[in-house]
Design a protein around this motif. Structure first.
Motif, PDB file in Angstrom:
ATOM      1  N   ALA A  16     102.153 -14.150  16.052  1.00 62.42           N
ATOM      2  CA  ALA A  16     102.199 -13.013  15.187  1.00 62.42           C
ATOM      3  C   ALA A  16     102.441 -11.884  15.922  1.00 62.42           C
ATOM      4  CB  ALA A  16     100.775 -13.027  14.518  1.00 62.42           C
ATOM      5  N   ALA A  17     103.274 -10.936  15.018  1.00 61.65           N
ATOM      6  CA  ALA A  17     103.668  -9.890  15.518  1.00 61.65           C
ATOM      7  C   ALA A  17     102.324  -8.658  15.347  1.00 61.65           C
ATOM      8  CB  ALA A  17     104.594  -9.174  14.652  1.00 61.65           C
ATOM      9  N   ILE A  18     102.180  -7.794  16.324  1.00 58.50           N
ATOM     10  CA  ILE A  18     101.078  -6.873  16.289  1.00 58.50           C
ATOM     11  C   ILE A  18     101.393  -5.815  15.240  1.00 58.50           C
ATOM     12  CG2 ILE A  18      99.832  -5.530  17.624  1.00 58.50           C
ATOM     13  CD1 ILE A  18      99.346  -8.385  18.613  1.00 58.50           C
ATOM     14  N   ASP A  19     100.589  -5.477  14.440  1.00 55.56           N
ATOM     15  CA  ASP A  19     100.828  -4.581  13.370  1.00 55.56           C
ATOM     16  C   ASP A  19     100.500  -3.172  13.761  1.00 55.56           C
ATOM     17  OD1 ASP A  19     102.021  -6.557  11.464  1.00 55.56           O
ATOM     18  OD2 ASP A  19      99.848  -7.110  11.060  1.00 55.56           O
ATOM     19  N   ALA A  20      99.227  -3.158  14.540  1.00 52.79           N
ATOM     20  CA  ALA A  20      98.741  -1.752  14.900  1.00 52.79           C
ATOM     21  C   ALA A  20      97.927  -1.922  16.016  1.00 52.79           C
ATOM     22  CB  ALA A  20      97.996  -1.148  13.856  1.00 52.79           C
ATOM     23  N   TYR A  21      97.496  -1.226  16.789  1.00 54.90           N
ATOM     24  CA  TYR A  21      96.845  -1.069  17.796  1.00 54.90           C
ATOM     25  C   TYR A  21      96.051   0.255  18.113  1.00 54.90           C
ATOM     26  CZ  TYR A  21     100.175   1.798  20.493  1.00 54.90           C
ATOM     27  OH  TYR A  21     100.847   2.684  20.681  1.00 54.90           O
ATOM     28  N   GLY A  22      95.086   0.520  18.746  1.00 54.80           N
ATOM     29  CA  GLY A  22      94.348   1.617  18.919  1.00 54.80           C
ATOM     30  C   GLY A  22      92.869   1.597  18.210  1.00 54.80           C
ATOM     31  N   ASN A  23      91.967   2.589  18.757  1.00 57.31           N
ATOM     32  CA  ASN A  23      90.561   2.360  18.185  1.00 57.31           C
ATOM     33  C   ASN A  23      89.776   1.179  18.704  1.00 57.31           C
ATOM     34  OD1 ASN A  23      90.823   4.767  16.374  1.00 57.31           O
ATOM     35  ND2 ASN A  23      91.578   3.746  14.673  1.00 57.31           N
ATOM     36  N   ASP A  30      97.216  -9.857   9.204  1.00 57.20           N
ATOM     37  CA  ASP A  30      96.126  -9.434   7.966  1.00 57.20           C
ATOM     38  C   ASP A  30      94.665  -9.572   8.548  1.00 57.20           C
ATOM     39  OD1 ASP A  30      98.230  -8.614   6.068  1.00 57.20           O
ATOM     40  OD2 ASP A  30      97.991 -10.758   5.488  1.00 57.20           O
ATOM     41  N   MET A  31      94.607  -9.477   9.924  1.00 55.43           N
ATOM     42  CA  MET A  31      93.322  -9.437  10.668  1.00 55.43           C
ATOM     43  C   MET A  31      93.368  -8.419  11.509  1.00 55.43           C
ATOM     44  SD  MET A  31      92.872 -13.462  11.517  1.00 55.43           S
ATOM     45  CE  MET A  31      93.930 -14.688  11.004  1.00 55.43           C
ATOM     46  N   SER A  32      92.136  -8.010  12.227  1.00 58.16           N
ATOM     47  CA  SER A  32      91.837  -7.138  13.255  1.00 58.16           C
ATOM     48  C   SER A  32      90.980  -7.700  14.029  1.00 58.16           C
ATOM     49  CB  SER A  32      91.269  -6.030  12.858  1.00 58.16           C
ATOM     50  OG  SER A  32      89.835  -6.152  12.069  1.00 58.16           O
ATOM     51  N   HIS A  33      91.083  -7.301  15.546  1.00 57.07           N
ATOM     52  CA  HIS A  33      90.331  -8.050  16.657  1.00 57.07           C
ATOM     53  C   HIS A  33      89.865  -6.544  17.461  1.00 57.07           C
ATOM     54  CE1 HIS A  33      88.816 -10.113  19.956  1.00 57.07           C
ATOM     55  NE2 HIS A  33      89.589  -9.213  20.732  1.00 57.07           N
TER      56      HIS A  33
END
Length: 129
Positions: A16-23, A30-33
């Motif tokens: 899957a592509a990475i939609d966002a990073y940071g924090n 549609d998930m976060s890690h």
């Protein structure tokens, strides 16, 4: 019988592509890690290097296990570019993997482009705040 909470290694079974990073984490599919991740042909895995400031070949064992399906490994080293130790680069090269360290932001962007081109790319991404 006490079953309690079962904690499993973080794993998203797919590319899957990475939609966002940071924090301190990443968003994808549609998930976060929260924490660092490895983006491999087998999926996206939670990644906890023993010492993120001093990566070792042992930190890349999952990458080495999938070496036959990886041509290039992008290593996101945090906010700034930090070179990989010579021993790590040598071990990855022995496995047929070209390792390219860069800031995590650059690694995320490059990973997404190469993934869209269906290249044999993987990424080891240290989280940033």
């Amino acid at each position: 019988m006490n079953r309690g909470i079962i904690i499993r290694d973080a794993h998203y079974p797919g590319r899957a592509a990475i939609d966002a990073y940071g924090n301190g984490g990443f968003r994808f599919a549609d998930m976060s890690h929260r924490g660092s991740i490895l983006c491999l042909p087998s999926g996206i895995h939670g990644w906890e290097p023993a010492d993120p400031g001093r990566l070792s070949a042992d930190d890349f064992q999952l990458v080495l296990d999938e070496a036959a399906s990886i041509d290039i490994l992008l290593v996101g080293t945090g906010l700034d570019l930090k070179p990989l130790p010579a021993a790590v680069k040598a071990r990855l090269r022995e496995a047929g993997i070209a390792a390219e360290p860069m800031s995590t932001g650059s690694a995320v962007r490059t990973y997404n482009v190469l993934l869209a081109e269906d290249r044999q790319v993987a990424a080891a991404l240290l989280s940033v705040d």
